[in-house]
Structure formats: C-alpha cells, structure tokens
Design a protein around this motif. Sequence first.
Motif, short mmCIF file in Angstrom:
data_model
loop_
_atom_site.label_atom_id
_atom_site.label_comp_id
_atom_site.label_asym_id
_atom_site.label_seq_id
_atom_site.Cartn_x
_atom_site.Cartn_y
_atom_site.Cartn_z
N ALA A 11 -27.41 -56.10 81.22
CA ALA A 11 -27.58 -56.80 82.49
C ALA A 11 -29.04 -56.80 82.92
O ALA A 11 -29.56 -57.81 83.43
CB ALA A 11 -26.71 -56.16 83.56
N GLU A 12 -29.74 -55.69 82.71
CA GLU A 12 -31.15 -55.61 83.08
C GLU A 12 -32.00 -56.59 82.26
O GLU A 12 -32.84 -57.31 82.81
CB GLU A 12 -31.66 -54.18 82.87
CG GLU A 12 -31.13 -53.18 83.89
CD GLU A 12 -31.52 -51.75 83.53
OE1 GLU A 12 -32.07 -51.56 82.41
OE2 GLU A 12 -31.27 -50.84 84.35
N VAL A 13 -31.78 -56.59 80.95
CA VAL A 13 -32.56 -57.47 80.08
C VAL A 13 -32.28 -58.93 80.37
O VAL A 13 -33.19 -59.77 80.42
CB VAL A 13 -32.27 -57.15 78.59
CG1 VAL A 13 -32.89 -58.20 77.68
CG2 VAL A 13 -32.80 -55.76 78.25
N LEU A 14 -31.00 -59.26 80.59
CA LEU A 14 -30.65 -60.64 80.92
C LEU A 14 -31.24 -61.04 82.27
O LEU A 14 -31.73 -62.16 82.44
CB LEU A 14 -29.13 -60.79 80.93
CG LEU A 14 -28.57 -62.20 81.07
CD1 LEU A 14 -29.15 -63.12 80.02
CD2 LEU A 14 -27.05 -62.17 80.98
N GLY A 15 -31.22 -60.13 83.22
CA GLY A 15 -31.82 -60.40 84.53
C GLY A 15 -33.31 -60.64 84.43
O GLY A 15 -33.87 -61.51 85.11
N GLU A 16 -33.99 -59.88 83.55
CA GLU A 16 -35.42 -60.08 83.34
C GLU A 16 -35.70 -61.45 82.73
O GLU A 16 -36.68 -62.12 83.08
CB GLU A 16 -35.97 -58.99 82.44
CG GLU A 16 -36.02 -57.61 83.10
CD GLU A 16 -36.33 -56.51 82.10
OE1 GLU A 16 -36.53 -56.84 80.90
OE2 GLU A 16 -36.35 -55.34 82.49
N ALA A 17 -34.84 -61.88 81.81
CA ALA A 17 -35.01 -63.19 81.19
C ALA A 17 -34.92 -64.30 82.23
O ALA A 17 -35.60 -65.32 82.15
CB ALA A 17 -33.96 -63.40 80.11
N MET A 18 -34.07 -64.10 83.22
CA MET A 18 -33.94 -65.09 84.29
C MET A 18 -35.12 -65.03 85.25
O MET A 18 -35.69 -66.06 85.62
CB MET A 18 -32.65 -64.85 85.08
CG MET A 18 -31.39 -65.08 84.28
SD MET A 18 -29.92 -64.68 85.28
CE MET A 18 -28.61 -64.99 84.09
N SER A 19 -35.52 -63.84 85.64
CA SER A 19 -36.57 -63.70 86.65
C SER A 19 -37.93 -64.08 86.11
O SER A 19 -38.85 -64.38 86.88
CB SER A 19 -36.63 -62.26 87.18
OG SER A 19 -36.97 -61.36 86.15
N ASP A 20 -38.10 -64.11 84.79
CA ASP A 20 -39.37 -64.53 84.20
C ASP A 20 -39.75 -65.94 84.59
O ASP A 20 -40.90 -66.33 84.51
CB ASP A 20 -39.31 -64.46 82.67
CG ASP A 20 -39.53 -63.05 82.16
OD1 ASP A 20 -39.89 -62.18 82.97
OD2 ASP A 20 -39.34 -62.83 80.95
#
Length: 363
Positions: free
Chosen positions: A239-248
């Motif tokens: 969830a953290e990594v996927l969230g980072e991909a979105m927030s980038d």
Amino acid sequence: MVEDRRLAVLRAIVEDYVRTEEPVGSRAVVERHGLNVSPATVRNDMAALEEEGLIAQPHTSAGRVPTDKGYRMFVDRLTTLKPMSGAERRAISTFLDGAVDLDDVVQRSVRLLSQLTRQVAVVQYPTLTRSTVRHVELVTLTPTRLLVVLILSTGRVEQRVVELSRSELPDADALAGGGGPEVSAGDEPARVVDAVVADLRPRLLGAVVGKRIAEAGAALADLPAAVPDASRTLVRRVAEVLGEAMSDHHADERIAVGGAANLARYGDSFDSAVRPLLEALEEHVVLLKLLGEATAGGAVTVRIGTEGPYHQLASTSVVATGYGPAEAPATLGIVGPTRMDYPGTMVAVRSVARYVSRILDDA
C-alpha cells in the motif's frame, strides 16, 4: 464586393509574407493571386487596409507586411482548413501508435509537432490529480520481491518493486486456519507469499479501481486493517509503495518541449524574440500560461503577438488545443513567430491532438 476584394488582398499579403519574408507589393499580389484587378486598385486597397491597421509599410517605397491585427483578421476569416493527406494521416498514426506508455506518447507528440510545423512544440501532461485508477496488478517476482503495476485513466503506467526483508514475510503457522489466505502450517515462504498476493489482488482492485488519485490513496491507507495480522506488514508495504507511485504525480505542471532548434532558421528577423522565447522555454509555468486552457476535443485557439500574456513575447504566436480524457484534460500546441503558416499549423495541432486523445482513450 470591395470588402471581399480587400480581404483577398490581405490574404495574399499574409500568404506571400509568410512564404518569402519580404514586404509584398501591389504588382506581386496581382501577378501571384489572380485578382483580376489592376495594381492601382490593389494599391488603393492596401491604403485602406493600412488605414485600418491591418498591414504596415516597414520602409518608404517598400511593400506591405501584416500587423498582428492583420494576422488576426486572416485567422478569423479562415472558412476551411485544408485537411492532411491520407499519407500524412497514416504517418502520424504510425508514429504515435508505436508509443508504449504516456511518457512515450508525450515525447513522440512533441517531436512530431515540431517536425510538422517547424516550430517549438509544447505538450502538457494530463492533469493527473483528476485522473482515475484504471487497473492495478500485483506480481510475485521472488518471495521477497513484488512488482506493483499502476495504470491510470490517462494511459500512464507506473511500475514499482516492493522489497521485503525476511522478517516481513507472512508466517505460515500464524496464517493457517486464520480465515485469511489458504495456507498450511509449515508452507514454504514462496507458497505463503503467493497465497497472500492472490488474496490481496482483488482487495486492491476493489479499493482503488475507478477512483481518483486522492480517493484511491485514502482507500489504500485503510487496506492493512482489513487483512489478518500475519500478512499485515506485507500489505502495508504494498500500500505504501502504490501510494508513492500515485503521489509522485500530484503536480500538474509537467510539460515536454521540442524543436527549439527550429528558432535558428529565423535568424536576425526573429532575433528580438528568440532570446526571450528561449528563456521562456526554461520556465514551465510561463509555457503553461502561454498555452492557456483548452478543453479536450475543443477548437484550436490562436493567440497572436500582443494578445499573449507576456509583452516580451509580443513577436510570437501560440496555436494550441486540448487533448486527452475529459477527466484529465491537457493542452498541446506550438510557439513561433507571428509570421507563420497559420492554416497549416492549426491543422497539424488539431490532428496530433486528435490522435493522442484516441490513443489515450484506447489505452
């Protein structure tokens, strides 16, 4: 009749000046454009056009050149735009259809626009904060490495690798019989991770697909609490990594620029505008303001000379239009001298925008 003839004279002056970069005289208008009137009549028409501020005489005894107002009249009175040939359309389609993701689409588009128009091309990335999640895929590479693939409605594809330590792997004994993934006590780590991933995949899809970036990010934060304790660490890391991909991609000011070398062909005649325009190419906020706002599928907009937002770029014009999905519109166009082929440039900008929109819709 007189009004129509004067518009024809203005059109002739614009077309000849764009092509030759030389002031246009009355005799040249008669000889090149078949107006079936005498040079004296054309001179009278030129005097009237000059009085209206549509053309100007740069030197005594020289011909006339269009003013910004004259270019505006010329553009506004365009009744039709000559469509691209079948060969040109196929070339555009073939070039853009080879793109593999959104970055490739944008880079190809900016190169294509600059080549078609011989101007500086600018392509804004779609407004990703308003885009939605189209799909998420989760793939096990090794027991300690997972691949997360995020696909947005704009056509953008992001890939991230989740690295897990041995201590973060779910415990088979703790998961066995716990109402979570189907595993047995003593199962190998690879078997356990595969089971957790298989259980997590539909949870991810249900949480984020169809939602805007911000909503999807909030849903991801709640996901770990919905799984058994033994797999919570793995789920939290995904969830953290996927969230980072979105927030980038929350920033909406990403653009691509191409064709700056085209400015060199204008030489001294465009010298007063080359330097400020080159400086503007370094400022993305300035370029975005130059492009203005356009709606996907909308009309091509043309801003000529002093109509633009920056007085230091008064020798340039901008031809732009919107492209992309309705929920994440963006703008593409060209920036060049006021002495440009407006009809040809407008057709190129419109055509490229339509093809890019089609590609993103089909992605």
